[in-house]
Scaffold this motif. Structure first.
Motif, short mmCIF file in Angstrom:
data_model
loop_
_atom_site.label_atom_id
_atom_site.label_comp_id
_atom_site.label_asym_id
_atom_site.label_seq_id
_atom_site.Cartn_x
_atom_site.Cartn_y
_atom_site.Cartn_z
N GLU A 43 0.84 -1.21 0.00
CA GLU A 43 0.00 0.00 0.00
C GLU A 43 0.87 1.25 0.00
O GLU A 43 0.59 2.22 -0.73
CB GLU A 43 -0.91 0.01 1.23
N ALA A 44 1.94 1.24 0.78
CA ALA A 44 2.82 2.40 0.85
C ALA A 44 3.46 2.69 -0.50
O ALA A 44 3.71 3.84 -0.86
CB ALA A 44 3.90 2.17 1.91
N ALA A 45 3.73 1.61 -1.27
CA ALA A 45 4.36 1.78 -2.58
C ALA A 45 3.46 2.52 -3.58
O ALA A 45 3.91 2.93 -4.65
CB ALA A 45 4.74 0.41 -3.15
N LEU A 46 2.18 2.71 -3.22
CA LEU A 46 1.24 3.41 -4.11
C LEU A 46 0.96 4.84 -3.64
O LEU A 46 0.21 5.57 -4.30
CB LEU A 46 -0.08 2.63 -4.18
N LEU A 47 1.56 5.26 -2.53
CA LEU A 47 1.27 6.60 -1.99
C LEU A 47 1.92 7.71 -2.82
O LEU A 47 2.95 7.50 -3.47
CB LEU A 47 1.78 6.69 -0.54
N GLU A 48 1.33 8.86 -2.75
CA GLU A 48 1.86 10.02 -3.47
C GLU A 48 3.13 10.53 -2.78
O GLU A 48 3.30 10.40 -1.56
CB GLU A 48 0.82 11.15 -3.51
N ASP A 49 4.01 11.12 -3.58
CA ASP A 49 5.22 11.75 -3.02
C ASP A 49 4.81 12.81 -2.00
O ASP A 49 3.84 13.54 -2.19
CB ASP A 49 6.04 12.41 -4.14
N GLY A 50 5.58 12.85 -0.93
CA GLY A 50 5.31 13.84 0.10
C GLY A 50 4.42 13.32 1.22
O GLY A 50 4.30 14.00 2.26
N THR A 51 3.79 12.16 1.03
CA THR A 51 2.97 11.60 2.11
C THR A 51 3.86 11.35 3.32
O THR A 51 4.89 10.68 3.22
CB THR A 51 2.30 10.28 1.68
N SER A 52 3.48 11.91 4.46
CA SER A 52 4.34 11.85 5.65
C SER A 52 3.75 10.92 6.70
O SER A 52 2.62 10.43 6.57
CB SER A 52 4.53 13.25 6.23
N SER A 53 4.53 10.71 7.78
CA SER A 53 4.12 9.85 8.90
C SER A 53 3.70 8.46 8.43
O SER A 53 2.77 7.86 8.97
CB SER A 53 2.98 10.51 9.69
N LYS A 85 27.32 7.36 2.54
CA LYS A 85 26.46 8.16 3.41
C LYS A 85 24.98 7.82 3.28
O LYS A 85 24.12 8.50 3.87
CB LYS A 85 26.67 9.65 3.10
N LEU A 86 24.68 6.80 2.53
CA LEU A 86 23.27 6.39 2.40
C LEU A 86 23.19 4.91 2.04
O LEU A 86 24.17 4.31 1.55
CB LEU A 86 22.55 7.25 1.36
N SER A 87 22.03 4.33 2.29
CA SER A 87 21.77 2.93 1.93
C SER A 87 20.34 2.80 1.42
O SER A 87 19.42 3.47 1.93
CB SER A 87 21.96 2.01 3.13
N PHE A 88 20.16 1.96 0.41
CA PHE A 88 18.82 1.57 -0.02
C PHE A 88 18.52 0.19 0.57
O PHE A 88 19.33 -0.73 0.46
CB PHE A 88 18.73 1.53 -1.55
N ILE A 89 17.38 0.10 1.20
CA ILE A 89 16.98 -1.13 1.89
C ILE A 89 15.66 -1.59 1.31
O ILE A 89 14.77 -0.78 1.04
CB ILE A 89 16.80 -0.86 3.41
N THR A 90 15.51 -2.89 1.10
CA THR A 90 14.24 -3.43 0.63
C THR A 90 13.59 -4.25 1.74
O THR A 90 14.20 -5.17 2.28
CB THR A 90 14.43 -4.32 -0.61
N LEU A 91 12.35 -3.87 2.10
CA LEU A 91 11.54 -4.65 3.03
C LEU A 91 10.52 -5.47 2.24
O LEU A 91 10.04 -5.04 1.19
CB LEU A 91 10.77 -3.75 4.00
N SER A 143 6.68 -5.58 -1.60
CA SER A 143 7.91 -5.05 -1.02
C SER A 143 7.92 -3.53 -1.15
O SER A 143 7.10 -2.94 -1.87
CB SER A 143 9.14 -5.64 -1.72
N LEU A 144 8.86 -2.91 -0.45
CA LEU A 144 8.99 -1.45 -0.49
C LEU A 144 10.45 -1.10 -0.33
O LEU A 144 11.15 -1.67 0.51
CB LEU A 144 8.17 -0.80 0.63
N THR A 148 12.48 8.05 -6.61
CA THR A 148 13.89 8.18 -6.97
C THR A 148 14.04 8.57 -8.44
O THR A 148 13.07 8.57 -9.20
CB THR A 148 14.63 6.85 -6.73
N LYS A 149 15.27 8.87 -8.82
CA LYS A 149 15.55 9.21 -10.22
C LYS A 149 15.27 8.04 -11.16
O LYS A 149 15.06 8.23 -12.36
CB LYS A 149 17.00 9.66 -10.38
N THR A 150 15.30 6.82 -10.61
CA THR A 150 14.98 5.63 -11.42
C THR A 150 13.50 5.27 -11.33
O THR A 150 13.09 4.16 -11.68
CB THR A 150 15.83 4.43 -10.98
N HIS A 151 12.69 6.23 -10.82
CA HIS A 151 11.22 6.12 -10.81
C HIS A 151 10.71 5.01 -9.88
O HIS A 151 9.68 4.39 -10.15
CB HIS A 151 10.67 5.91 -12.23
N GLU A 152 11.41 4.80 -8.76
CA GLU A 152 10.94 3.81 -7.79
C GLU A 152 10.45 4.52 -6.54
O GLU A 152 11.15 5.33 -5.93
CB GLU A 152 12.05 2.82 -7.42
N LYS A 153 9.19 4.18 -6.16
CA LYS A 153 8.62 4.75 -4.94
C LYS A 153 9.45 4.29 -3.74
O LYS A 153 9.73 3.10 -3.57
CB LYS A 153 7.18 4.28 -4.77
#
Length: 486
Positions: A36-46, A61-67, A73-74, A110-115
Motif C-alpha cells: 500500500e505504501a508503494a502506491l502513496l503520493e510523493d510527500g505523504t508523511s508519517s 552516506k546512504l543505503s537503499f533497503i528493501t523490506l 515489497s517497499l 527516486t531518479k529511477t522512478h521507484e517509490k
C-alpha cells in the motif's frame, strides 16, 4: 546450521542487548502495508511500515533497503544526514539481511522512478540467526523448498503468488456460496466407516472408546444426514485423507469443498458450478481468461458436454456398453494394446477399471473446460440412476487441463437401492478391490427416515488451484506438503 554465520549474528544480538535496545519488542504500530505504501503520493508523511529486510545496497552516506512480506515489497532510503550518525552506524553494524525492522518516514520517487520511503526513524523488531539463501532455483532445491516452505515463501515470487492466490480463492468460494444462501457447516473427521467416495482410508485408534476409526475420505454422508435433518443448502471446507499413491495430481491430505442442495438436480448444479468458477477467476485473477499449456482459454465461452461412453469410444475405439462383464472389458483393453499400469488390475471392479481406462487414455486430452456426463453406475455408488438408462448415473465431472476439478451428482435417495449398491461394493472389497466402498448402516438408517431430491458436488482446493495456475505438481499448491521424514 552455518555456525560461523550464526555465531556472528548472535554476537550482534548481544551487542543490541548491551546497548539497551529491546531485542524482542512487543509490537510496532503500522498504518500501511508495504504494498500500500508503494502506491502513496510523493510527500505523504508519517508513513509507518514494517517488514523483513531482504536487500541492502550500501554507499558511504546512504543505503537503499528493501523490506518484504507475502503481499509485496517497499524500498527504503536510509541517509546519514537525515537519520543521524549513531542510528546510521547502528543499522550497518548490528542489522543483517533477514532481520525485521519498523520504520517511519515520508514518500518520494527516486531518479529511477521507484517509490521509496525516506526513513526518519527505525526500530529493531527481530534478528534472524540464520542467513537467507542467496539463490533459490534449480531442481536440486525442490525437496528443500517443500521441507522449508517458509524459505520458499520468502525467496520465490511464484510461490508467493500461488499461495496468496489460494487464500484469495478460499475467500471467494466462501463468499460465493454464502451469497447463494448456503449454510457453512462442519462434519466429523474421525468416522467409523470410510464412505462418501471410492478410496482407501487412513486408520487410527481411539483409546477412550477402545475402537478403530478412519480419517474421513469425504464429508458426503454426514452432509446428507444434515439434509435429512432439515437443512436445504449446505457446504463445508473439509480436510480429507486418502491413503493412496503419490502423483503430481494427488495429495493424501487435502481440502475438499463439498455441498448439497435439496430439490435440485445435477443440471442445476452444472449452472452453479460454472457460475462459481467464473466468480473465482474474477475475484482471484481479475480475469476469466487464463493460459493453460500454452493455450489461452476464455472460461466465459461455452463449455463442452460429452458422455463418458462417447469420450472413451473416441479415444480408444472401445464401446464400454458392449462389455458389461469386467473380464471381457479387460481382455478388450489388452487386445487394443492399452497398458493400464495398475499392480492389482485383475481385482478391480468394472467401474474402477473403466475409470482407469478413462484416466489413462482420455482425461489428459481435455484442456478446455469440459463437462463429462453419463458415468456408468458401477463407478458411482452414491449417485442417482438415470431415468431413461438405469445403467448410467445423473452425474458430471468438470475436467480442465487434464484434471478433474469438480465432481457432482443428482444424489441417490432411495434407501433400498442404496443398500443394494453398497452390498455390491462390500462384495468387491471382500474380493480384493481396496478402493471399493464399505457398508454404512448408520447412513442407511438416516436415509430410511426420508430424503428429498438432492444434488451435490465436491472439489479439491489444491487441484483447482493447480489447474488454474497451470502448475506442474499439486505439491506446489499446498502450504506444507507432506514429505518423507529425514
Amino acid at each position: 546450521m552455518d555456525n560461523e554465520q550464526t555465531n556472528r549474528r548472535i554476537g550482534k544480538l548481544d551487542a543490541i542487548k548491551s546497548q539497551g535496545i529491546p531485542v524482542y519488542p512487543e509490537r510496532f504500530s503500522t498504518n500501511y502495508e508495504l504494498h500500500e505504501a508503494a502506491l502513496l503520493e510523493d510527500g505523504t508523511s508519517s508513513v509507518r511500515v514494517a517488514g523483513r529486510i531482504i536487500g541492502i545496497r550500501s554507499f558511504s552516506k546512504l543505503s537503499f533497503i528493501t523490506l518484504s512480506n507475502i503481499q509485496g515489497s517497499l524500498q527504503l532510503l536510509l541517509k546519514k544526514e537525515e537519520i543521524g550518525e549513531v542510528s546510521f552506524n547502528q543499522f550497518h553494524d548490528l542489522l543483517d539481511i533477514g532481520d525485521f525492522i519498523g520504520v517511519e518516514g515520508h514518500m518520494y520517487t527516486t531518479k529511477t522512478h521507484e517509490k521509496t520511503l525516506r526513513i526518519e526513524s527505525y526500530v529493531f523488531l527481530g534478528k534472524a540467526l540464520r542467513s537467507l539463501p542467496e539463490k533459490w532455483h534449480g531442481i536440486s532445491n525442490i525437496e528443500l523448498r517443500y521441507r522449508q516452505r517458509y524459505l520458499d515463501l520468502i525467496m520465490t515470487k511464484d510461490t508467493q503468488n500461488r499461495l496468496l492466490a489460494r487464500t484469495q480463492m478460499v475467500r471467494s468460494i466462501r463468499r460465493f456460496f454464502e451469497d447463494q444462501n448456503f449454510f457453512e457447516v462442519e462434519t466429523p473427521v474421525l468416522q467409523h466407516t470410510s464412505s462418501g467416495a471410492i478410496a482407501k482410508p487412513f486408520k487410527t485408534y481411539h483409546n477412550a472408546l477402545d475402537t478403530q476409526l478412519n480419517l474421513r475420505i469425504a464429508p458426503e454422508t454426514y452432509l446428507k444426514r444434515l439434509i435429512v435433518g432439515g437443512f436445504t443448502k449446505v457446504f463445508e471446507f473439509a480436510k480429507c485423507f486418502r491413503n493412496e499413491g503419490i502423483s503430481p495430481q494427488h495429495l493424501q491430505e487435502f481440502t475438499m469443498v463439498e455441498g448439497y442442495a435439496a430439490y435440485w438436480s445435477y443440471v442445476d448444479t452444472m449452472k452453479l458450478m460454472r457460475d462459481m468458477v467464473l466468480f473465482i477467476l474474477e475475484k482471484t485473477f481479475n480475469s476469466t481468461t487464463i493460459t493453460l499449456q500454452g493455450q489461452t482459454i476464455d472460461f466465459s465461452s461455452e463449455w463442452d458436454i460429452v458422455s463418458f461412453r462417447d469420450l472413451i469410444l473416441i479415444d480408444t475405439g472401445i464401446d464400454i456398453d458392449l462389455y458389461p462383464d469386467v473380464k471381457d472389458l479387460f481382455e478388450e483393453t489388452k487386445r487394443k494394446n492399452i497398458d493400464l499400469e495398475h499392480s492389482e488390475i485383475e481385482s478391480l471392479g468394472r467401474g474402477n477399471l473403466i475409470d482407469l481406462l478413462y484416466k489413462k487414455m482420455s482425461r489428459p486430452q481435455l484442456v478446455k473446460p469440459t463437462f463429462l456426463i453419463e458415468h456408468p453406475i458401477d463407478l458411482s455408488p452414491l449417485a442417482r440412476a438415470n431415468d431413461d438408462n438405469p445403467a448410467l448415473t445423473d452425474r458430471f465431472q468438470l475436467v480442465v487441463n487434464g484434471a478433474e476439478i469438480i465432481n457432482a451428482y443428482s444424489e441417490l435417495v432411495d434407501p433400498l437401492e442404496q443398500r443394494r449398491r453398497l452390498e455390491d461394493q462390500a462384495l468387491l472389497k471382500s474380493n480384493g478391490d481396496l478402493e471399493a466402498m464399505e457398508m454404512d448402516e448408520d447412513y442407511l438408517k438416516a436415509m430410511e427416515y426420508g430424503m428429498p431430491p438432492i444434488s451435490g458436488w465436491g472439489f479439491g482446493i489444491e487441484r483447482l488451484l493447480m489447474v488454474l495456475t497451470d502448475s506442474d505438481t499439486i505439491k506446489d499448491c499446498v502450504f506444507f506438503p507432506l514429505i518423507k521424514k529425514l
